[in-house]
Design a protein around this motif. Sequence first.
Motif, PDB file in Angstrom:
ATOM      1  N   GLU A  12       0.742  -1.271  -0.107  1.00 24.55           N
ATOM      2  CA  GLU A  12       0.086  -0.127  -0.138  1.00 24.55           C
ATOM      3  C   GLU A  12       0.744   1.285  -0.172  1.00 24.55           C
ATOM      4  O   GLU A  12       0.385   2.428  -0.694  1.00 24.55           O
ATOM      5  CB  GLU A  12      -0.932   0.100   1.208  1.00 24.55           C
ATOM      6  CG  GLU A  12      -1.938  -1.000   1.132  1.00 24.55           C
ATOM      7  CD  GLU A  12      -2.712  -1.279   2.625  1.00 24.55           C
ATOM      8  OE1 GLU A  12      -3.743  -1.874   2.304  1.00 24.55           O
ATOM      9  OE2 GLU A  12      -2.096  -0.724   3.508  1.00 24.55           O
ATOM     10  N   ASP A  62      -7.310   6.206  -1.223  1.00 25.22           N
ATOM     11  CA  ASP A  62      -7.757   7.458  -0.410  1.00 25.22           C
ATOM     12  C   ASP A  62      -6.551   7.532   0.248  1.00 25.22           C
ATOM     13  O   ASP A  62      -5.561   7.136   0.130  1.00 25.22           O
ATOM     14  CB  ASP A  62      -9.066   7.204   0.708  1.00 25.22           C
ATOM     15  CG  ASP A  62      -8.784   6.255   1.833  1.00 25.22           C
ATOM     16  OD1 ASP A  62      -7.442   5.849   1.736  1.00 25.22           O
ATOM     17  OD2 ASP A  62      -9.645   5.867   2.391  1.00 25.22           O
ATOM     18  N   TYR A  63      -6.393   8.659   1.182  1.00 20.53           N
ATOM     19  CA  TYR A  63      -5.062   9.072   1.976  1.00 20.53           C
ATOM     20  C   TYR A  63      -4.798   8.266   3.098  1.00 20.53           C
ATOM     21  O   TYR A  63      -3.922   8.321   3.725  1.00 20.53           O
ATOM     22  CB  TYR A  63      -5.222  10.384   2.281  1.00 20.53           C
ATOM     23  CG  TYR A  63      -5.567  11.309   0.989  1.00 20.53           C
ATOM     24  CD1 TYR A  63      -5.067  11.071  -0.406  1.00 20.53           C
ATOM     25  CD2 TYR A  63      -5.685  12.760   1.458  1.00 20.53           C
ATOM     26  CE1 TYR A  63      -5.067  11.985  -1.242  1.00 20.53           C
ATOM     27  CE2 TYR A  63      -5.740  13.669   0.226  1.00 20.53           C
ATOM     28  CZ  TYR A  63      -5.389  13.129  -0.922  1.00 20.53           C
ATOM     29  OH  TYR A  63      -5.559  14.047  -2.232  1.00 20.53           O
ATOM     30  N   HIS A  64      -5.968   7.454   3.502  1.00 19.81           N
ATOM     31  CA  HIS A  64      -5.695   6.712   4.809  1.00 19.81           C
ATOM     32  C   HIS A  64      -4.150   6.056   5.091  1.00 19.81           C
ATOM     33  O   HIS A  64      -3.599   5.944   6.129  1.00 19.81           O
ATOM     34  CB  HIS A  64      -6.864   5.765   5.029  1.00 19.81           C
ATOM     35  CG  HIS A  64      -6.987   5.283   6.211  1.00 19.81           C
ATOM     36  ND1 HIS A  64      -6.098   4.061   6.739  1.00 19.81           N
ATOM     37  CD2 HIS A  64      -7.758   5.440   7.575  1.00 19.81           C
ATOM     38  CE1 HIS A  64      -6.400   3.852   8.121  1.00 19.81           C
ATOM     39  NE2 HIS A  64      -7.468   4.656   8.377  1.00 19.81           N
ATOM     40  N   HIS A  65      -3.975   5.075   4.083  1.00 18.69           N
ATOM     41  CA  HIS A  65      -2.670   4.260   4.172  1.00 18.69           C
ATOM     42  C   HIS A  65      -1.602   5.202   4.281  1.00 18.69           C
ATOM     43  O   HIS A  65      -0.710   5.021   5.243  1.00 18.69           O
ATOM     44  CB  HIS A  65      -2.830   3.279   3.075  1.00 18.69           C
ATOM     45  CG  HIS A  65      -3.954   2.243   3.028  1.00 18.69           C
ATOM     46  ND1 HIS A  65      -4.347   1.982   2.011  1.00 18.69           N
ATOM     47  CD2 HIS A  65      -4.624   1.827   3.896  1.00 18.69           C
ATOM     48  CE1 HIS A  65      -5.419   0.851   2.118  1.00 18.69           C
ATOM     49  NE2 HIS A  65      -5.541   0.962   3.403  1.00 18.69           N
ATOM     50  N   VAL A  67      -1.131   8.342   5.452  1.00 19.41           N
ATOM     51  CA  VAL A  67      -1.154   9.203   6.664  1.00 19.41           C
ATOM     52  C   VAL A  67      -0.770   7.979   7.885  1.00 19.41           C
ATOM     53  O   VAL A  67      -0.039   8.379   8.643  1.00 19.41           O
ATOM     54  CB  VAL A  67      -2.371   9.853   6.736  1.00 19.41           C
ATOM     55  CG1 VAL A  67      -2.576  10.405   8.213  1.00 19.41           C
ATOM     56  CG2 VAL A  67      -2.787  10.778   5.801  1.00 19.41           C
ATOM     57  N   GLU A  68      -1.555   7.061   7.901  1.00 23.57           N
ATOM     58  CA  GLU A  68      -1.262   6.238   9.056  1.00 23.57           C
ATOM     59  C   GLU A  68       0.233   5.489   8.913  1.00 23.57           C
ATOM     60  O   GLU A  68       0.974   5.429   9.912  1.00 23.57           O
ATOM     61  CB  GLU A  68      -2.319   5.134   9.162  1.00 23.57           C
ATOM     62  CG  GLU A  68      -2.283   3.737  10.267  1.00 23.57           C
ATOM     63  CD  GLU A  68      -3.397   2.833   9.920  1.00 23.57           C
ATOM     64  OE1 GLU A  68      -3.818   2.447  11.039  1.00 23.57           O
ATOM     65  OE2 GLU A  68      -3.642   2.465   8.979  1.00 23.57           O
ATOM     66  N   LYS A 125     -13.553  17.701   5.917  1.00 22.25           N
ATOM     67  CA  LYS A 125     -12.379  17.709   4.874  1.00 22.25           C
ATOM     68  C   LYS A 125     -11.996  19.159   5.195  1.00 22.25           C
ATOM     69  O   LYS A 125     -12.729  20.185   5.263  1.00 22.25           O
ATOM     70  CB  LYS A 125     -12.961  17.468   3.573  1.00 22.25           C
ATOM     71  CG  LYS A 125     -13.067  15.988   3.304  1.00 22.25           C
ATOM     72  CD  LYS A 125     -13.521  15.956   1.691  1.00 22.25           C
ATOM     73  CE  LYS A 125     -13.668  14.542   1.270  1.00 22.25           C
ATOM     74  NZ  LYS A 125     -12.458  13.732   1.450  1.00 22.25           N
ATOM     75  N   ASP A 130      -9.276  14.198   4.476  1.00 21.35           N
ATOM     76  CA  ASP A 130     -10.067  13.714   5.529  1.00 21.35           C
ATOM     77  C   ASP A 130      -9.600  13.945   6.917  1.00 21.35           C
ATOM     78  O   ASP A 130      -8.794  13.545   7.265  1.00 21.35           O
ATOM     79  CB  ASP A 130     -10.329  12.350   5.341  1.00 21.35           C
ATOM     80  CG  ASP A 130     -11.073  11.925   4.036  1.00 21.35           C
ATOM     81  OD1 ASP A 130     -11.733  12.649   3.445  1.00 21.35           O
ATOM     82  OD2 ASP A 130     -10.677  10.978   3.405  1.00 21.35           O
ATOM     83  N   GLU A 132     -10.635  13.200   9.868  1.00 27.43           N
ATOM     84  CA  GLU A 132     -10.469  12.049  10.795  1.00 27.43           C
ATOM     85  C   GLU A 132      -9.164  11.529  10.713  1.00 27.43           C
ATOM     86  O   GLU A 132      -8.759  10.377  11.536  1.00 27.43           O
ATOM     87  CB  GLU A 132     -11.535  11.164  10.424  1.00 27.43           C
ATOM     88  CG  GLU A 132     -11.374  10.455   8.943  1.00 27.43           C
ATOM     89  CD  GLU A 132     -12.289   9.199   8.521  1.00 27.43           C
ATOM     90  OE1 GLU A 132     -13.289   9.169   9.622  1.00 27.43           O
ATOM     91  OE2 GLU A 132     -12.234   8.371   7.755  1.00 27.43           O
ATOM     92  N   LEU A 133      -8.275  11.527   9.625  1.00 22.40           N
ATOM     93  CA  LEU A 133      -6.922  11.111   9.285  1.00 22.40           C
ATOM     94  C   LEU A 133      -6.172  11.799  10.594  1.00 22.40           C
ATOM     95  O   LEU A 133      -4.983  11.257  10.643  1.00 22.40           O
ATOM     96  CB  LEU A 133      -6.576  11.502   8.120  1.00 22.40           C
ATOM     97  CG  LEU A 133      -7.195  10.477   7.014  1.00 22.40           C
ATOM     98  CD1 LEU A 133      -6.730  10.802   5.627  1.00 22.40           C
ATOM     99  CD2 LEU A 133      -7.253   9.214   7.490  1.00 22.40           C
ATOM    100  N   GLU A 136      -5.975   9.412  13.150  1.00 18.65           N
ATOM    101  CA  GLU A 136      -5.399   8.007  13.040  1.00 18.65           C
ATOM    102  C   GLU A 136      -4.083   8.423  12.649  1.00 18.65           C
ATOM    103  O   GLU A 136      -3.227   7.517  13.116  1.00 18.65           O
ATOM    104  CB  GLU A 136      -5.761   7.873  11.296  1.00 18.65           C
ATOM    105  CG  GLU A 136      -7.334   7.357  11.465  1.00 18.65           C
ATOM    106  CD  GLU A 136      -7.517   6.402  12.131  1.00 18.65           C
ATOM    107  OE1 GLU A 136      -6.661   5.325  12.284  1.00 18.65           O
ATOM    108  OE2 GLU A 136      -8.642   6.101  12.851  1.00 18.65           O
TER     109      GLU A 136
END
Length: 199
Positions: A12, A62-65, A67-68, A125, A130, A132-133, A136
């Motif tokens: 990822e 998305d940007y989740h992976h 950023v985390e 946003k 996002d 919420e990140l 995270e």
Amino acid sequence: MRVSEIERNTNETKIKIKLNIDGTGKYKNDTKIGFFNHMLDLFARHGRFDLEVICDGDIDVDYHHSVEDVGIVLGKCFAEALGDMKGIKRYGNFSMPMCEALTLTAVDICGRSHLVFDSDLKHEKVGDFDTELVKEFFTAFINSMNITLHIKTFHGENTHHIIESIFKGAARALSQACEIDERYKNEVLSTKGMLENNK
């Protein structure tokens, strides 16, 4: 000098981070996520950390992976650079105003990962990021570094300002905690005699 360089590759994300805790606030951050780059730049500058983050992630999903995973690797870099943690002040806290926003951050480099995140992010946003990140990122960071971090926003109307106060405040609190106290230069600040992961 307390430095670290870690590379982490998954299906990822591909991430490389260079960190110098005893830097001057130089930064070169490229995550392909504009707002996140901005927050990492602020983090480096206000903590006086030299920081280079290169991330190639699946931002088409998305940007989740991204950023985390940056949070994971950055936490590992801090832990590696601090080494046995002898001489560090261990604790830091800072109240960071950013226009109408005010956030308190407090950190304990204790070997126990715990996050208290109490911040009302008004919008989902900021640009295409996002919000919420933010939580995270800090969850991944504290779990990887094994620290306790409290984030409490007392006031804020503009979501960008609130998030900026969080990143700047966290940087200042962490910088304090990482400082060397000459009184403890050959020991750790704990009655246990160690600051390690107790899990």
